[in-house]
Design a protein around this motif. Structure first.
Motif: not given
Length: 268
Positions: A68-69, A77-78, A97-99, A264-265
Motif C-alpha cells: 500500500a505504501a 494509480e496503477p 481503494g487502491l488501483g 485512501i484508507s
C-alpha cells in the motif's frame, strides 16, 4: 489510462518470478513495478542459504501495508496484478481503494471462502507443523515437482526450483486461519477485478477461485472470471505463460476505471 503496473508475488517466490511478465509489459511501454515482500529482496539461492531472521515473523498485514505504501507513492494509480497469495493481496488493496483495476491469478485461500480440497492438502506441510507460526519454511523439491509446478518438464524441475524458490514465513499461512483480514465484498468503490483460475492447479483449486468470484460479484464493480485449461499454479512461468500475461493486461486495460486522487484508507 494508467501506464503503470504493480506485480505482486505470492508465497515461496519473490519478484524474480515476474521476470517474464515484467519484460513483456515493459516492451509495450508500461512502467512495471515488481516489489519484493520485506526481507525477500535477494537472489533466491542467497535467500535459501541465509534467510533474514526477520522473515519468520512477517505477517500478511505487514505485507499489505508494504505494498500500500509503495502504491501510494507512485505518480499515477496503477493496475494491480497478483499471483497466489499476491492475488489475495490484490483483493485487499482494491478493497482499500487502491488501483484502477486488479487481476488475481490463482488466488490463495481468501477470507470468507472455504478452502478447496487441493488447497487443504497443499497447506499441510506448513499447517501440519504447529511451530511453523514462528518459522521460515522451505518448500521441498518433491513438493515443487509434484504439486506446485507439476506441469513443468521433469528434467527442468531442479533448475527451476534453484532459480525461483525461496523460504516463506509460516505465519502468512496461519494468518489465513487466525486473525483473518476481512474483505468488504459489497464495497461500492472497489475497482474492476478479474479472477483467473487454472484447471489443474493443485495449490489454489479453480473451484476455490470460482467461489471467490461469486463473493466478489456482490460489489457493483465489473467482476469477471477466466479459467485456463490445463494450467497449474506455475502458470506465470510455465510454457504458454504469455497467453496468461496478455489476457490479464488486456482485460485490465479494457476495464480500468479512470485514475483519480482519492482519500485512501489505511492498511487494516
Amino acid at each position: 489510462m494508467s501506464k503503470t503496473i504493480v506485480l505482486i508475488h505470492g508465497a515461496w517466490l519473490n519478484s524474480k518470478s515476474w521476470e517474464g511478465f515484467k519484460a513483456r509489459y515493459e516492451a509495450q511501454g508500461y512502467t512495471v513495478v515488481a516489489p519484493d515482500w520485506p526481507y525477500d529482496d535477494r537472489d533466491p539461492a542467497d535467500l535459501r542459504a541465509d534467510p533474514d531472521p526477520a522473515l519468520k515473523s512477517l505477517s500478511q498485514r505487514q505485507i499489505i501495508a508494504h505494498y500500500a505504501a509503495i502504491i501510494r507513492d507512485l505518480p499515477e494509480e496503477p493496475i494491480l496484478i497478483g499471483h497466489s497469495l499476491g492475488g489475495v493481496f490484490v483483493q485487499h488493496l482494491l478493497d482499500m481503494g487502491l488501483g484502477v483495476a486488479g487481476v488475481a491469478i490463482d488466488p490463495a485461500p481468501t477470507p470468507g471462502v472455504p478452502l478447496g480440497p487441493s488447497a487443504i492438502w497443499s497447506a499441510l506441510p506448513v499447517l501440519g507443523d504447529p511451530f511453523s507460526w514462528l518459522k521460515a519454511k522451505t518448500m521441498s523439491r518433491g513438493y515443487f515437482k509434484n504439486r506446485f509446478a507439476q506441469t513443468a518438464p521433469k528434467d527442468q524441475a531442479d533448475a527451476l526450483y534453484d532459480r525461483y524458490i525461496i523460504p516463506t514465513p509460516g505465519r502468512v499461512y496461519w494468518n489465513g486461519v487466525v486473525g483473518k483480514i476481512k474483505i468488504n465484498w459489497k464495497n461500492p468503490h472497489r475497482a474492476p477485478l478479474l479472477l483467473i483460475g487454472g484447471e489443474i492447479d493443485l495449490i489454489a483449486d479453480a473451484s476455490m477461485t470460482r467461489a471467490i468470484y461469486k463473493k466478489q460479484l456482490q460489489a457493483p464493480s465489473i467482476t469477471e472470471y477466466k479459467e485456463f485449461p490445463g494450467r497449474s499454479h506455475w502458470t506465470g512461468i510455465d510454457a504458454g505463460w504469455e497467453q496468461v500475461a496478455d489476457y490479464a493486461l488486456g482485460w485490465a486495460v479494457g476495464h480500468a476505471r479512470p485514475g483519480k486522487i482519492a482519500t485512501i484508507s489505511k492498511a487494516a
